[in-house]
Design an enzyme around this catalytic site. Structure first.
Site, PDB file in Angstrom:
ATOM      1  N   THR A 208       0.776  -1.230  -0.239  1.00 53.91           N
ATOM      2  CA  THR A 208       0.002   0.077   0.116  1.00 53.91           C
ATOM      3  C   THR A 208       1.171   1.290   0.000  1.00 53.91           C
ATOM      4  OG1 THR A 208      -1.969  -0.886   1.002  1.00 53.91           O
ATOM      5  CG2 THR A 208      -1.556   1.321   1.522  1.00 53.91           C
ATOM      6  N   ARG A 236     -14.127  -6.860  -2.189  1.00 53.79           N
ATOM      7  CA  ARG A 236     -13.701  -6.807  -0.846  1.00 53.79           C
ATOM      8  C   ARG A 236     -13.006  -5.360  -0.647  1.00 53.79           C
ATOM      9  NH1 ARG A 236      -8.068  -5.230   1.047  1.00 53.79           N
ATOM     10  NH2 ARG A 236      -7.955  -6.281   3.258  1.00 53.79           N
ATOM     11  N   VAL A 237     -13.374  -4.757   0.432  1.00 54.20           N
ATOM     12  CA  VAL A 237     -12.561  -3.271   0.573  1.00 54.20           C
ATOM     13  C   VAL A 237     -11.948  -3.515   1.935  1.00 54.20           C
ATOM     14  CG1 VAL A 237     -13.108  -0.875   1.188  1.00 54.20           C
ATOM     15  CG2 VAL A 237     -14.589  -2.171  -0.453  1.00 54.20           C
ATOM     16  N   GLY A 238     -10.654  -2.931   1.686  1.00 55.12           N
ATOM     17  CA  GLY A 238      -9.594  -3.007   3.149  1.00 55.12           C
ATOM     18  C   GLY A 238      -9.785  -1.710   3.973  1.00 55.12           C
ATOM     19  N   ASP A 239      -8.824  -1.893   4.700  1.00 54.60           N
ATOM     20  CA  ASP A 239      -8.874  -0.576   5.502  1.00 54.60           C
ATOM     21  C   ASP A 239      -8.445   0.902   5.093  1.00 54.60           C
ATOM     22  OD1 ASP A 239      -6.173  -1.626   5.139  1.00 54.60           O
ATOM     23  OD2 ASP A 239      -5.416  -0.578   6.691  1.00 54.60           O
ATOM     24  N   THR A 259      -0.498   0.135   6.806  1.00 59.79           N
ATOM     25  CA  THR A 259      -0.389  -0.749   5.659  1.00 59.79           C
ATOM     26  C   THR A 259      -0.319  -2.104   6.421  1.00 59.79           C
ATOM     27  OG1 THR A 259       1.323  -1.795   4.082  1.00 59.79           O
ATOM     28  CG2 THR A 259       2.101  -0.324   5.738  1.00 59.79           C
ATOM     29  N   GLY A 260      -0.900  -3.136   5.906  1.00 59.20           N
ATOM     30  CA  GLY A 260      -1.010  -4.310   6.224  1.00 59.20           C
ATOM     31  C   GLY A 260      -2.326  -5.112   6.056  1.00 59.20           C
ATOM     32  N   GLY A 262      -5.816  -5.402   6.225  1.00 56.08           N
ATOM     33  CA  GLY A 262      -6.811  -4.694   6.464  1.00 56.08           C
ATOM     34  C   GLY A 262      -7.669  -4.994   7.462  1.00 56.08           C
TER      35      GLY A 262
HETATM   36  N1  ASP Z   1      -4.005  -2.436   3.896  1.00 57.35           N
HETATM   37  C1  ASP Z   1      -4.302  -2.894   2.545  1.00 57.35           C
HETATM   38  C2  ASP Z   1      -5.381  -3.765   2.570  1.00 57.35           C
HETATM   39  O1  ASP Z   1      -5.911  -4.669   3.401  1.00 57.35           O
HETATM   40  C3  ASP Z   1      -3.064  -3.830   2.168  1.00 57.35           C
HETATM   41  C4  ASP Z   1      -1.875  -3.497   2.532  1.00 57.35           C
HETATM   42  O2  ASP Z   1      -1.530  -2.360   3.165  1.00 57.35           O
HETATM   43  O3  ASP Z   1      -0.837  -3.967   2.207  1.00 57.35           O
HETATM   44  O4  ASP Z   1      -6.203  -3.730   1.742  1.00 57.35           O
END
Ligand code: ASP
Length: 344
Positions: A208, A236-239, A259-260, A262
């Site tokens: 991200t 799918r929607v993340g954070d 980032t990570g 979500g």
């Molecule tokens: N946080 C992002 C998501 O889950 C992906 C990422 O940051 O690696 O969509």
């Protein structure tokens, strides 16, 4: 009051003001001349020296440096933190190196679906788009949502129609095709068929981009943009577009971009949690950011975040092997780091 008494009172007041013990200005922790600062990340994940060629390493460092310098140039010209955040993120979005826009990962159906958000720490207004497939720079669409609708989040086709109506660049979804990301999708699909790995567990699927800025007026802004997780479900929607989860800004506390994985960031309201620890527990930005990553680790979530307070203090903790990250203050030396063992 006699004339003598009032002049003594006047002298005392002047003295107190000049030594900073008393001020007529509203109470604030912002120093008189804010340390203009840019902080960015290009995603957390399996970023280790053995997986990087010197050329790849240089390409990542160069692009992160370019984004930091572009944001800093805006801040030095008295530009706003929002302009700096948007400019820095657009550079990372236009690069295939990072998982956002041009470099976005693929869904399980072999498509690219982008999420992005931006927040203004001075007004607490925010804008976001999710599951968009044709907007060249989702961060600019997020900003347009913030500034030109009464809403915070637009999704899918509605977000795309709105972006087009704002004159933003619209591209064919093919624009986002990237062979490296396609190969990664095939690899993840293969691995998931042949292992019992929990879905969405691997740090290799992530990435991200994010940017934070503190401008001359002491205002903070945060932006986050992503292609999400490799092999994510369609829709799918993340954070990243969720205010308080993957992005948050508040002049009174800090700006944060995450980032990570979500799903963990959404359940833990990670970005807001950093701000809340600062607000309610009076923690420093570093202590708050570390505490939140500790909680993420305890929940068995993977990721990292960048955080910046109104005094220009920077925190960049993560629990993955590496995280693309960096900062620059006052037009000084640009600091960029990739690995977990880099000395910051
Ligand atoms: N946080 C992002 C998501 O889950 C992906 C990422 O940051 O690696 O969509």
């Amino acid at each position: 009051m006699t004339r003598a008494k009032s002049s003594i009172t006047g002298i005392l007041l002047t003295l107190l003001i000049s030594i900073g013990l008393f001020s007529c200005a509203p109470e604030t922790q912002v120093p008189k001349e804010p340390v203009i600062t840019m902080v960015i990340h290009g995603g957390a994940g399996t970023i280790t020296r053995d997986k990087m060629t010197p050329e790849q390493e240089k390409a990542h460092v160069d692009k992160l440096t370019e984004a930091l310098e572009a944001g800093m140039a805006i801040l030095q010209n008295d530009g706003s933190c929002l302009d700096a955040v948007e400019a820095a993120i657009r550079i990372l979005e236009d690069s295939p190196l990072f998982n956002a826009a041009k470099g976005a990962v693929f869904t399980a159906q072999g498509k690219n679906e982008h999420d992005a958000s931006i927040m203004d720490g001075s007004t607490h207004s925010a804008g976001a788009v999710a599951s968009v497939t044709t907007i060249k720079n989702p961060i600019s669409a997020a900003r347009a949502v913030m500034e030109h609708t009464g809403h915070v989040l637009l999704v899918g086709r509605g977000a795309e129609m709105f972006a087009a109506s704002q004159g933003l660049d619209i591209v064919d979804p093919e624009y986002f095709f990237d062979q490296r990301r396609w190969d990664a999708l095939l690899k993840v699909k293969e691995e998931e068929q042949s292992s019992l790995e929990r879905p969405l567990k691997s740090a290799e699927k992530m990435g991200t981009v994010g940017a934070l800025a503190l401008d001359r007026h002491g205002n903070l802004a945060a932006g986050t943009s992503t292609g999400g997780l490799t092999n994510k479900k369609h829709g799918r929607v993340g954070d990243s577009p969720i205010i308080g989860a993957g992005n948050y800004a508040n002049n009174a506390t800090c700006a944060v971009s995450g980032t990570g994985q979500g799903e963990f960031f959404m359940r833990g309201l990670i970005a807001y949690d950093v701000s809340a620890l600062m607000e309610y527990q009076k923690m420093s930005v570093t202590a708050a950011a570390d505490k939140v990553i500790e909680k993420l680790t305890a929940a068995e979530g993977l990721g990292g975040l960048i955080a910046l307070d109104a005094a220009g203090n920077v925190a960049m903790p993560f629990n993955t092997p590496g995280m693309y990250r960096g900062y620059v203050k006052n037009g000084g030396e640009v600091h960029v780091y990739l690995y977990g063992d880099d000395v910051e």
